[in-house]
Design a protein around this motif. Structure first.
Motif, short mmCIF file in Angstrom:
data_model
loop_
_atom_site.label_atom_id
_atom_site.label_comp_id
_atom_site.label_asym_id
_atom_site.label_seq_id
_atom_site.Cartn_x
_atom_site.Cartn_y
_atom_site.Cartn_z
N ALA A 55 9.64 -10.91 -7.70
CA ALA A 55 8.72 -10.98 -6.56
C ALA A 55 7.28 -10.71 -6.96
CB ALA A 55 9.16 -10.00 -5.48
N ARG A 56 7.07 -9.83 -7.92
CA ARG A 56 5.70 -9.45 -8.27
C ARG A 56 5.02 -10.40 -9.23
NH1 ARG A 56 5.64 -3.70 -10.48
NH2 ARG A 56 7.46 -3.43 -9.20
N GLN A 57 5.78 -11.32 -9.85
CA GLN A 57 5.19 -12.28 -10.78
C GLN A 57 4.14 -13.13 -10.07
OE1 GLN A 57 8.37 -14.48 -12.60
NE2 GLN A 57 9.12 -12.70 -13.71
N GLY A 58 2.99 -13.21 -10.66
CA GLY A 58 1.92 -14.01 -10.07
C GLY A 58 1.07 -13.26 -9.06
N LEU A 59 1.41 -12.01 -8.77
CA LEU A 59 0.59 -11.19 -7.87
C LEU A 59 -0.32 -10.29 -8.68
CD1 LEU A 59 2.96 -9.89 -5.03
CD2 LEU A 59 1.18 -11.62 -4.86
N ASP A 60 -1.51 -10.07 -8.18
CA ASP A 60 -2.41 -9.12 -8.79
C ASP A 60 -1.74 -7.74 -8.76
OD1 ASP A 60 -4.96 -7.96 -9.71
OD2 ASP A 60 -5.06 -7.17 -7.67
N PRO A 61 -1.59 -7.07 -9.91
CA PRO A 61 -0.90 -5.78 -9.93
C PRO A 61 -1.53 -4.72 -9.02
CG PRO A 61 -1.16 -6.63 -12.16
CD PRO A 61 -1.96 -7.52 -11.25
N ALA A 62 -2.85 -4.70 -8.92
CA ALA A 62 -3.51 -3.71 -8.05
C ALA A 62 -3.18 -3.98 -6.59
CB ALA A 62 -5.02 -3.73 -8.28
N LEU A 63 -3.19 -5.25 -6.20
CA LEU A 63 -2.85 -5.62 -4.82
C LEU A 63 -1.38 -5.27 -4.54
CD1 LEU A 63 -3.93 -8.03 -2.46
CD2 LEU A 63 -1.70 -8.72 -3.30
N HIS A 64 -0.52 -5.53 -5.50
CA HIS A 64 0.89 -5.22 -5.33
C HIS A 64 1.10 -3.73 -5.10
CE1 HIS A 64 5.11 -4.66 -6.88
NE2 HIS A 64 5.28 -5.50 -5.89
N LEU A 65 0.41 -2.89 -5.86
CA LEU A 65 0.54 -1.44 -5.67
C LEU A 65 0.03 -1.01 -4.30
CD1 LEU A 65 -0.36 -0.24 -9.24
CD2 LEU A 65 1.78 0.26 -8.03
N LEU A 66 -1.07 -1.60 -3.83
CA LEU A 66 -1.58 -1.26 -2.49
C LEU A 66 -0.53 -1.61 -1.43
CD1 LEU A 66 -5.30 -2.46 -2.68
CD2 LEU A 66 -4.44 -0.10 -2.77
N VAL A 67 0.10 -2.76 -1.58
CA VAL A 67 1.15 -3.19 -0.64
C VAL A 67 2.33 -2.22 -0.69
CG1 VAL A 67 2.90 -5.00 -0.29
CG2 VAL A 67 0.47 -5.61 -0.55
N GLN A 68 2.73 -1.82 -1.89
CA GLN A 68 3.85 -0.89 -2.01
C GLN A 68 3.53 0.45 -1.35
OE1 GLN A 68 4.26 -1.19 -6.35
NE2 GLN A 68 6.36 -1.85 -6.01
N ILE A 69 2.32 0.94 -1.57
CA ILE A 69 1.94 2.22 -0.97
C ILE A 69 1.89 2.09 0.55
CG2 ILE A 69 0.09 3.94 -0.77
CD1 ILE A 69 -0.64 3.17 -3.74
N ARG A 70 1.28 1.03 1.05
CA ARG A 70 1.14 0.87 2.50
C ARG A 70 2.50 0.76 3.19
NH1 ARG A 70 -0.58 2.67 6.89
NH2 ARG A 70 -0.69 1.16 8.56
N ALA A 71 3.39 -0.06 2.66
CA ALA A 71 4.73 -0.17 3.27
C ALA A 71 5.45 1.17 3.21
CB ALA A 71 5.55 -1.25 2.56
N SER A 72 5.30 1.88 2.12
CA SER A 72 5.95 3.18 1.97
C SER A 72 5.40 4.20 2.96
CB SER A 72 5.81 3.68 0.53
OG SER A 72 6.44 2.78 -0.36
N GLN A 73 4.10 4.11 3.27
CA GLN A 73 3.53 4.97 4.31
C GLN A 73 4.19 4.67 5.65
OE1 GLN A 73 -0.63 3.87 4.09
NE2 GLN A 73 -1.15 5.68 2.86
N LEU A 74 4.25 3.39 5.99
CA LEU A 74 4.82 2.99 7.28
C LEU A 74 6.28 3.38 7.41
CD1 LEU A 74 3.17 -0.52 7.52
CD2 LEU A 74 2.63 1.47 8.94
N ASN A 75 7.01 3.33 6.31
CA ASN A 75 8.43 3.65 6.31
C ASN A 75 8.72 5.13 6.04
OD1 ASN A 75 9.49 1.04 6.85
ND2 ASN A 75 9.05 0.45 4.75
N HIS A 76 7.68 5.91 5.84
CA HIS A 76 7.81 7.35 5.58
C HIS A 76 8.69 7.62 4.36
CE1 HIS A 76 5.89 8.09 9.43
NE2 HIS A 76 6.68 7.15 9.91
N CYS A 77 8.53 6.79 3.33
CA CYS A 77 9.32 6.98 2.11
C CYS A 77 8.50 7.80 1.12
CB CYS A 77 9.72 5.64 1.50
SG CYS A 77 10.83 5.85 0.08
N ALA A 78 8.72 9.09 1.13
CA ALA A 78 7.97 10.01 0.28
C ALA A 78 8.20 9.72 -1.20
CB ALA A 78 8.36 11.46 0.60
N PHE A 79 9.41 9.37 -1.58
CA PHE A 79 9.72 9.06 -2.97
C PHE A 79 8.86 7.90 -3.47
CE2 PHE A 79 12.11 6.75 -6.22
CZ PHE A 79 12.35 7.76 -7.15
N CYS A 80 8.81 6.81 -2.69
CA CYS A 80 8.02 5.64 -3.09
C CYS A 80 6.53 5.90 -3.01
CB CYS A 80 8.42 4.42 -2.26
SG CYS A 80 10.08 3.80 -2.67
N LEU A 81 6.10 6.67 -2.02
CA LEU A 81 4.69 7.05 -1.94
C LEU A 81 4.26 7.80 -3.20
CD1 LEU A 81 4.12 8.25 1.72
CD2 LEU A 81 2.84 6.49 0.51
#
Length: 168
Positions: free
Chosen positions: A40-66
């Motif tokens: 899924a991450r192939q071809g995505l800017d790594p910095a943008l991908h990390l921002l997306v991961q952090i944001r979704a993890s905030q919304l889902n209250h996933c402390a481990f992923c945050l």
């Protein structure tokens, strides 16, 4: 001074125990998730991908992923300021590019499906700044982090132990 439970003021609460080591009991599923994440991450800017991961993890209250993705972002050179402001990105727009803003809006819409769909305006905004192949990867990356978050919060993965550059 002490708190009501006789813990000295300023002491941390004990870690909440992991409910289930899902990756240990279903290693084939875990490996499949890792492969899906990698694809899924192939071809995505790594910095943008990390921002997306952090944001979704905030919304889902996933402390481990945050914990994991914030540390990984910092190790990759992301600013603490941009990570901190993700929780209020709509009010902190000046910290992000138009492409990042479109990705964050799409992340919010795909992650929180309370209306039952991703609004046309949100999708159109993302489609205007991402080529179709990249948009498909972005949607895939959002779906994958949401799946990781669901494993994390259900199995109660413990945050605080991730070290960037190391697995787990």
């Amino acid at each position: 001074m002490t708190t009501t439970d006789s813990t000295p003021a300023g002491a941390y609460a004990p870690e909440v125990p992991v409910r289930l080591d899902w990756d240990k009991h279903a290693p084939d599923v875990f490996r499949a998730m890792v492969r899906l994440d990698t694809a899924a991450r192939q071809g995505l800017d790594p910095a943008l991908h990390l921002l997306v991961q952090i944001r979704a993890s905030q919304l889902n209250h996933c402390a481990f992923c945050l914990d994991m993705h914030s540390k990984d972002a910092l190790a990759a050179g992301e600013s603490a300021e941009r990570i901190i402001q993700l929780g209020a990105w709509e009010e902190s727009r000046h910290f992000y590019t138009e492409k990042e803003l479109a990705a964050l809006a799409l992340t919010d819409a795909v992650t929180v499906l309370t209306d039952g769909f991703v609004p046309d305006a949100v999708y159109a905004r993302a489609a205007a700044v991402f080529e179709e192949a990249e948009l498909t990867r972005l949607i895939s990356a959002i779906a994958v982090i949401n799946a990781w978050n669901r494993f994390g919060v259900t199995c109660r993965k413990t945050p605080g132990h991730h070290q960037p550059g190391r697995q787990g």
